[in-house]
Design a protein around this motif. Structure first.
Motif, short mmCIF file in Angstrom:
data_model
loop_
_atom_site.label_atom_id
_atom_site.label_comp_id
_atom_site.label_asym_id
_atom_site.label_seq_id
_atom_site.Cartn_x
_atom_site.Cartn_y
_atom_site.Cartn_z
N ASP A 35 79.03 20.94 29.85
CA ASP A 35 80.15 20.87 30.80
C ASP A 35 81.23 20.01 30.15
N ALA A 59 73.82 17.39 35.94
CA ALA A 59 75.05 18.19 35.99
C ALA A 59 76.02 17.62 37.01
N THR A 60 75.52 17.21 38.16
CA THR A 60 76.37 16.64 39.21
C THR A 60 77.05 15.37 38.73
N CYS A 62 77.65 14.45 35.55
CA CYS A 62 78.61 14.77 34.49
C CYS A 62 79.89 15.35 35.05
N ALA A 63 79.76 16.23 36.06
CA ALA A 63 80.93 16.88 36.66
C ALA A 63 81.82 15.87 37.38
N SER A 330 74.49 25.98 37.26
CA SER A 330 75.74 25.82 36.50
C SER A 330 75.78 26.62 35.22
#
Length: 337
Positions: A35, A59-60, A62-63, A330
């Motif tokens: 990402d 992922a959450t 990093c986003a 994702s």
């Protein structure tokens, strides 16, 4: 007796079958995704579901965080030699010689088994060391104190975490320190400190702690500061004291030798963090056998194209050497080895 023995063998056989069945259900799953500037994922998950869940949490994080990760501030900028305790500052421990200083390639050049390469990989700037003795225990040096300026707090933590494991004994000396065998080590600010006792004795160990406290007090930076990138890894189910920070591909592979060589651009131009995770929620933060731990990781690259290239390389490797069994929400992949 014969009947009792038969029952015993029956129950042992059933137990063994159940155990082997459970072990058979445990796989070795990898999840990987990217990402922006980040490449992230999971290693050594027992199930695809566990890999997917942890990957989603990473992922959450990093986003929600911009790629321009802020650096830890530096307050103390003294030379390493100035951080060495003076005579009498740590009870009755005194220097047994003049301190030595090292810069550049001079580090450990005369020491058999000295791992200078590890320090240079983490950005070593300069170091100083000196031995200490006490009249209570004779007239010979009993403790060696080494102070390393690693350039940044992140790199000092990286060197500290490289040899740190959850089962180590940790103690507060003005910063969290590892006490393992005859060695005490900790980091604070941009400094990594290593203290070695030459003999096993409670008075020597107490002296090591006293010297550590003097040094830690002299360094004004916040104790226990972790690289900001490491804070992106989820805290839930994370094994305490398992977080590590790497600044090169070679350092990463020294710890995780299962990673393939010369096939992935994983961390060659990136900062990477990792931590171990329990597969199930646990009240005891270190009660998981380390070989069974699941590992979460994040690599941050200088630009998004490098992160994408690393992901595509990893994806290609998994397609050839493992079985892709699922995808993440994702867009990442989950493979079974």
């Amino acid at each position: 007796m014969g009947t009792r023995r038969q029952y015993l063998w029956f129950f042992l056989t059933i137990y063994a079958l159940i155990f082997l069945s459970c072990r058979a259900e445990q796989g070795n799953y990898t999840a990987v995704n990217h990402d922006g500037h980040y490449l992230y994922g999971v290693w050594h998950a027992h199930t695809a579901k566990a890999a997917k869940n942890l990957s989603r949490q990473i992922a959450t994080a990093c986003a929600a965080n911009p790629p321009q990760i802020e650096q830890l501030s530096i307050i103390t900028v003294d030379k390493s030699i100035n951080l060495l305790p003076k005579n009498g500052e740590a009870s009755d421990w005194v220097r047994s010689r003049t301190p030595d200083t090292y810069t550049g390639q001079n580090l450990y050049k005369d020491v058999i088994g000295g791992n200078a390469g590890l320090y240079h990989s983490y950005g070593f700037v300069e170091a100083a060391n000196v031995e200490y003795q006490t009249p209570k225990l004779g007239s010979k040096p009993l403790i060696l104190v080494e102070v390393f300026d690693m350039g940044t707090p992140e790199k000092a933590f990286g060197r500290f975490s490289f040899d740190r494991y959850p089962q180590d004994n940790h103690e507060w000396v003005g910063s969290k320190a590892i006490i393992s065998g005859d060695t005490l080590s900790f980091c604070k600010g941009k400094y990594f400190i290593q203290i070695e006792g030459y003999e096993f004795a409670s008075a020597i160990k107490d002296g090591m702690k006293a010297l550590a406290r003097v040094i830690a007090k002299r360094i004004k930076d916040a104790p226990g500061s972790k690289p900001v990138l490491l804070r992106l890894l989820p805290r839930k189910n994370q094994v305490r004291y398992s977080g590590k920070y790497f600044v090169s591909d070679s350092l990463l592979r020294e710890i995780y030798r299962f990673l393939p060589e010369n096939e992935l651009n994983l961390g060659s131009n990136a900062s990477t963090v990792s931590a171990q995770y329990h597969h199930k929620s646990s009240k005891k933060p270190t009660d998981l056998a380390l070989p069974d731990a699941m590992i979460g990781f994040i690599s941050r690259y200088d630009n998004a194209s490098d992160a994408k290239g690393a992901y595509e390389g990893y994806q290609g490797y998994l397609n050839e050497n493992a079985t892709v069994v699922d995808t993440t929400q994702s867009g990442g992949i989950i493979a079974k080895h």
